[in-house]
Design a protein around this motif. Sequence first.
Motif, PDB file in Angstrom:
ATOM      1  N   ALA A   1      38.865   3.914  74.871  1.00  0.00           N
ATOM      2  CA  ALA A   1      38.037   5.100  75.097  1.00  0.00           C
ATOM      3  C   ALA A   1      37.785   5.316  76.585  1.00  0.00           C
ATOM      4  O   ALA A   1      37.797   6.459  77.064  1.00  0.00           O
ATOM      5  CB  ALA A   1      36.706   4.955  74.358  1.00  0.00           C
ATOM      6  N   GLY A   2      37.594   4.247  77.331  1.00  0.00           N
ATOM      7  CA  GLY A   2      37.410   4.361  78.779  1.00  0.00           C
ATOM      8  C   GLY A   2      38.633   4.916  79.468  1.00  0.00           C
ATOM      9  O   GLY A   2      38.537   5.770  80.355  1.00  0.00           O
ATOM     10  N   MET A   3      39.804   4.432  79.055  1.00  0.00           N
ATOM     11  CA  MET A   3      41.054   4.935  79.639  1.00  0.00           C
ATOM     12  C   MET A   3      41.267   6.408  79.300  1.00  0.00           C
ATOM     13  O   MET A   3      41.637   7.204  80.167  1.00  0.00           O
ATOM     14  CB  MET A   3      42.242   4.119  79.125  1.00  0.00           C
ATOM     15  CG  MET A   3      42.355   2.764  79.734  1.00  0.00           C
ATOM     16  SD  MET A   3      43.672   1.734  79.035  1.00  0.00           S
ATOM     17  CE  MET A   3      44.996   2.848  78.735  1.00  0.00           C
ATOM     18  N   LEU A   4      41.057   6.773  78.046  1.00  0.00           N
ATOM     19  CA  LEU A   4      41.268   8.165  77.641  1.00  0.00           C
ATOM     20  C   LEU A   4      40.275   9.107  78.317  1.00  0.00           C
ATOM     21  O   LEU A   4      40.649  10.218  78.726  1.00  0.00           O
ATOM     22  CB  LEU A   4      41.180   8.291  76.120  1.00  0.00           C
ATOM     23  CG  LEU A   4      42.309   7.630  75.341  1.00  0.00           C
ATOM     24  CD1 LEU A   4      42.059   7.716  73.837  1.00  0.00           C
ATOM     25  CD2 LEU A   4      43.649   8.238  75.705  1.00  0.00           C
ATOM     26  N   THR A   5      39.031   8.662  78.451  1.00  0.00           N
ATOM     27  CA  THR A   5      38.036   9.473  79.143  1.00  0.00           C
ATOM     28  C   THR A   5      38.429   9.665  80.604  1.00  0.00           C
ATOM     29  O   THR A   5      38.404  10.787  81.122  1.00  0.00           O
ATOM     30  CB  THR A   5      36.643   8.819  79.054  1.00  0.00           C
ATOM     31  OG1 THR A   5      36.277   8.691  77.677  1.00  0.00           O
ATOM     32  CG2 THR A   5      35.596   9.624  79.789  1.00  0.00           C
ATOM     33  N   GLY A   6      38.782   8.582  81.275  1.00  0.00           N
ATOM     34  CA  GLY A   6      39.207   8.673  82.671  1.00  0.00           C
ATOM     35  C   GLY A   6      40.438   9.530  82.846  1.00  0.00           C
ATOM     36  O   GLY A   6      40.533  10.336  83.775  1.00  0.00           O
ATOM     37  N   CYS A   7      41.384   9.390  81.945  1.00  0.00           N
ATOM     38  CA  CYS A   7      42.616  10.173  82.010  1.00  0.00           C
ATOM     39  C   CYS A   7      42.325  11.661  81.829  1.00  0.00           C
ATOM     40  O   CYS A   7      42.819  12.491  82.601  1.00  0.00           O
ATOM     41  CB  CYS A   7      43.594   9.686  80.939  1.00  0.00           C
ATOM     42  SG  CYS A   7      45.167  10.557  80.933  1.00  0.00           S
TER      43      CYS A   7
END
Length: 172
Positions: free
Chosen positions: A65-71
Amino acid sequence: MATITYTSREEIEVHKFSVLATVGIPLLAIFVQTYVSSHISFLKLFDIPLLVTIFFAVSRRNQLAGMLTGCAIGLTQDALTHLPIGIYGISKTIVGYAASSIGVKIDVDNPGSRFLMVFFFTFFHDGIYFIVSRHLLGLPADLRFLHEVSAAFANAVLAVLLFALMDRTKKR
């Protein structure tokens, strides 16, 4: 000999957000960063989309979720700039992953830890941005240490205040 841990996976509270907060807060942050800061030059010191990325990553405590949010935040920010698509996307994706990994290990609801975390991640983000833009894309870029320190400090102070406001959007 037993290992002492200050938090266990069961004690860590994973927060959820409404769809309105999940979409609205990042869009508002990107709007303020892109349009408002172009008229008020003082706001260029802040990276509000980065702060939102860190907040959602540490609150959800999930690396994916952190990666997708940042992306998503980074690529949207890239689309509104004159820079190549992916510079902010790469750096905010990495920061989102790292922040969510940290969120599992430490108390991220403490204002002191929030300040230190954002101070560090601002440097980290700027370092990744520098490496991608200068070494991968060959764009002219330089690191100005005094500017980076003042920006990291300003972002950390703003994050403590902004995170306290965004805490109100968490579903209990």
